[in-house]
Write an enzyme that holds these catalytic residues in place. Structure first.
Site, PDB file in Angstrom:
ATOM      1  N   HIS A 161       3.540  -2.492  -5.913  1.00  0.00           N
ATOM      2  CA  HIS A 161       3.158  -1.749  -4.711  1.00  0.00           C
ATOM      3  C   HIS A 161       3.740  -2.472  -3.490  1.00  0.00           C
ATOM      4  CE1 HIS A 161      -0.690  -0.292  -7.018  1.00  0.00           C
ATOM      5  NE2 HIS A 161       0.408   0.307  -7.434  1.00  0.00           N
ATOM      6  N   ASN A 189      -3.513   2.479  -4.272  1.00  0.00           N
ATOM      7  CA  ASN A 189      -2.129   2.854  -4.589  1.00  0.00           C
ATOM      8  C   ASN A 189      -1.494   3.554  -3.399  1.00  0.00           C
ATOM      9  OD1 ASN A 189      -4.048   3.080  -6.987  1.00  0.00           O
ATOM     10  ND2 ASN A 189      -2.095   2.793  -8.026  1.00  0.00           N
ATOM     11  N   TYR A 243      -7.129  -5.406  -7.235  1.00  0.00           N
ATOM     12  CA  TYR A 243      -6.072  -5.363  -6.222  1.00  0.00           C
ATOM     13  C   TYR A 243      -6.630  -5.841  -4.883  1.00  0.00           C
ATOM     14  CZ  TYR A 243      -3.223  -2.211  -9.185  1.00  0.00           C
ATOM     15  OH  TYR A 243      -2.477  -1.642 -10.188  1.00  0.00           O
TER      16      TYR A 243
END
Length: 575
Positions: free
Chosen positions: A506, A553, A424
C-alpha cells in the site's frame, strides 16, 4: 457476461451495500488500442498510467470536453478490454483471471506479464494497475485520514463532494455473491463474536466511517455484479464511450519532454520503437498517474528530483538523451516513502473452514465453477482468501498523536484451520523511508519506512496486545503467532522492519503534495493543485502525492484524490 450497459452513461445505481440481483448478459468487448507512434494527433491531456487515479481523471477530463489520451505500459487485463489471461475453465467466456474475485490470489502464484519488472516491489503493470490485481477491498476514508496529514483544500470537509462522486459510481458491496449470501463465514463469526464479547461494536464501515475505533464490520468490496468492478467497470467505460478519448496499452513512457518549465509531450516506447506524443501547443497538460514507483521514475528521467537520483539516470544507458543538467529541477522526489506497517498474527480454531483458492485456478470444484458462471454466485464471487471481519482501533501514541489501526482477518495460514490477522498501522504514523533509482533504471527502496519511530512501534505493540486481550476468552482458540508464552513486545521486535517482512503493498508518498515548495527547503514536490513545482503544465495524481497514510486499503482514497484533483486542475487557467 458483464453488467455494464446500465453503468455506461451514469454512475452505479445499485442500492447502497445491498445484494445485487444478477441477470448476466454478454456484452461485446471494448478492445483497448495498442499504441501508435505514427499518430500525429496532439492532446489536451496526456495521462500516464491507467490505475485507480488515471481512470477517473480520464473520465472527468474527457467529460469536460477535452481531448484525452490515457497511456498504459502494460497489456489489457479484464476481458471487457481485450484481456486474455485465463484458466481453462474460463475459455469460451469473456472473463479473465482479473474479472473473477476468487482468482485474485493468483498474483502470488503467477505474476509473469502482470507485475512491473523495473521496481523491487510488487506493482501492477496492466490495464487498471493495482485496481486490476488487488483484492477489491473498498473503504470510505475516516475523517482523520484527510485531516491529519493532507494540506489545506484537502481536509475532510473539502473532500465531501469527491467522496460522494466516487461512491455514487462505485457504491461497494458486502454481498459480492449475487444471491446475497456470504459463503464460509466461520472465520468472521469466530473473530467477531470474540470482539463483541470484549466490548467492540459492529458497524457498517462505509456508512459509519467516522466510527472506526474498537469496531468491526463485514468486508466491503468494489465488485459489481459478482465481478471485479471498480474504476475499470465504471469510469473507464464512460470515458471510452467518448470520441475525444483514446486508450493505448503497451505504451511505456520514458520521460516527459520539456524545455525549462514547459512540457510539450511525452517520450513513449511501444512495439520496439520510441517516439514523442505531443500535447496541444500552449494549453496541453501531462498528468503522471503511474503510481508510487512509476511516477518518481518518470520524474527522475525527466530531470526532476534530487541530484543523486538524477546523476544515476545520467550515468545509465539512457543518460545521453536526458535533459541537460542546467534544466534540472531540484525537488525531493523519492522522499516521504511509506506503506502500511503490516504485522501478521496467526490463530487457529477447529470451526475455521479453509478454501483452496489457489486450486481454483486449475483444479476448481465443478459446482463452484457452475454457480459462478451461471449466476455469479458462490465462493468464487468473493475475494480470495475469504476476508473478514475487518476491525479498527485508535491507539494514543506515547508522543500524544493518535494512530489508527486497521485489522484484516482472512482464512489462511500454516494450518488448515488457521486465520491470519494483519495489523496495519496507517493514519498518524510518522515513520518514513526513501525510494531511489539506480543506473539500471530500477527503482528500489533504499530506506525502509517501517517502525523507525519509537512511538510508532509502541503503538503497534499496544494494538496487538489489545487484540490478544480481546480474544482471550474465545474458547478453543490457539495462538500460533505469537505463542501464548511470547510477550507482545518481543514478538513485534522479532519481525524485521523491512519490506520482506512488513510489506503491505500500500505504498504512498514519494511525490509529496503540500504548500512547502521543495525547491526552497520544503518537503513537497507538487503543490495543492497537484502541479509539479517549477513546471507550468506537469501534474502528478496518484498515491505518490499522499503526504501521509490513511487507515485502510487505499484504492477508494486514490479514486477520491483523483476526483478532487480533476476539479482543481479543470479550474486552473490554461494559458
Amino acid at each position: 457476461m458483464h453488467l455494464l450497459q446500465q453503468w455506461a452513461v451514469a454512475g452505479a445505481v445499485a442500492a447502497w451495500l445491498q445484494p445485487v440481483s444478477a441477470a448476466p448478459a454478454t456484452e461485446p468487448r471494448a478492445i483497448a488500442a495498442t499504441c501508435s507512434l505514427s499518430s500525429k494527433d496532439t492532446w489536451d491531456y496526456i495521462i500516464v498510467g491507467s490505475g485507480p487515479a488515471g481512470m477517473p481523471l480520464a473520465d472527468r477530463l474527457s467529460e469536460a470536453g477535452h481531448k484525452v489520451l490515457l497511456l498504459e505500459k502494460g497489456p489489457p487485463s479484464s476481458g471487457r478490454w481485450g484481456g486474455t489471461m485465463r484458466p481453462n475453465w474460463l475459455q469460451n467466456t469473456n472473463l479473465t483471471r482479473f474479472d473473477v474475485p476468487g482468482l485474485c490470489n493468483q498474483i502470488w502464484a503467477d505474476r509473469n506479464g502482470i507485475a512491473c519488472t523495473d521496481y523491487d516491489q510488487l506493482a501492477g503493470c496492466v490495464l487498471g494497475g493495482g485496481a486490476a490485481i488487488n483484492s477489491g477491498l473498498y473503504w470510505k476514508p475516516h475523517p482523520d485520514d484527510w485531516n491529519l496529514s493532507f494540506p489545506t483544500g484537502w481536509k475532510d470537509p473539502d473532500m465531501k463532494a469527491a467522496v460522494d462522486k466516487v461512491f455514487e459510481r462505485v457504491p461497494g458491496t458486502m454481498y459480492p455473491s449475487q444471491d446475497g449470501k456470504i459463503y464460509l463465514p466461520q472465520g468472521y463469526e469466530l473473530i467477531s463474536s470474540g470482539l463483541k464479547s470484549a466490548g467492540w461494536a459492529s458497524i457498517d464501515a462505509n456508512k459509519e466511517n467516522d466510527k472506526r475505533n474498537r469496531t468491526f464490520s463485514h468486508t466491503i468490496y468494489s465488485f459489481i455484479g459478482g465481478e471485479r468492478g471498480g474504476p475499470m467497470a465504471t469510469y473507464l467505460v464512460t470515458a471510452n464511450a467518448r470520441k475525444n478519448f483514446a486508450l493505448w496499452t503497451g505504451a511505456g513512457v520514458k520521460r516527459v519532454v520539456r524545455t525549462g518549465s514547459k512540457v510539450t509531450g511525452v517520450e513513449v516506447e511501444c512495439g520496439g520503437s520510441t517516439g514523442t506524443i505531443s500535447v496541444t501547443p500552449g494549453t496541453g497538460r501531462v498528468i503522471l498517474s503511474a503510481g508510487t514507483f512509476g511516477s518518481p521514475k518518470i520524474l527522475w528521467r525527466s530531470g526532476i528530483g534530487l541530484k543523486p537520483e538524477l546523476d544515476a539516470v545520467k550515468s545509465s544507458g539512457d543518460g545521453s538523451s536526458m535533459i541537460s543538467s542546467d534544466q534540472w529541477i531540484n525537488l525531493p522526489v523519492g522522499n516521504n516513502l511509506y506503506d502500511h506497517v503490516g504485522t501478521d498474527v496467526e490463530i487457529a480454531h477447529s470451526t475455521v473452514v479453509n478454501y483452496d483458492f489457489y486450486a481454483a485456478w486449475n483444479r476448481p470444484i465443478q459446482s463452484d465453477v457452475t454457480a459462478y458462471l451461471n449466476g455469479r454466485t458462490g465462493i468464487l464471487a468473493q475475494s480470495a482468501p475469504n476476508f473478514g471481519p475487518m476491525f479498527w482501533e485508535v491507539i494514543k501514541g506515547t508522543d500524544g498523536t493518535n494512530r489508527h489501526f486497521h485489522w484484516q482477518a482472512r482464512v489462511e495460514g500454516s494450518r488448515s484451520t488457521s486465520m491470519t490477522l494483519t495489523n496495519y498501522l496507517g493514519t498518524g504514523s510518522v515513520s518514513r523511508g526513501k525510494l531511489t533509482i539506480n543506473s539500471q533504471l530500477r527503482t528500489t527502496v533504499s530506506q525502509s519506512p517501517y517502525l523507525n519511530n519509537a512511538a510508532d512501534k509502541a503503538a503497534v505493540v499496544a494494538s496487538i496486545q489489545s487484540l490478544r486481550d480481546s480474544l482471550s476468552k474465545v474458547s478453543g482458540i490457539q495462538w500460533v503467532r505469537p505463542t501464548t508464552s511470547q510477550a507482545t513486545d518481543a514478538f513485534v521486535n522479532s519481525i524485521p522492519a523491512n519490506p520482506g517482512s512488513r510489506n503491505s503493498n500500500h505504498w504512498i508518498g514519494t511525490v509529496k503534495m503540500g504548500a512547502d515548495d521543495g525547491r526552497s527547503g520544503g518537503t513537497s514536490v507538487v503543490d495543492t493543485n497537484t502541479k509539479v513545482y517549477g513546471t507550468d503544465n506537469l501534474f502528478v495524481v496518484d498515491a505518490s502525492i499522499f503526504p501521509g497514510h490513511i487507515t485502510s486499503n487505499p484504492t477508494a482514497a486514490i479514486m477520491i484524490v483523483a476526483e478532487q484533483a480533476a476539479a482543481k486542475i479543470l479550474a486552473l487557467p490554461t494559458a
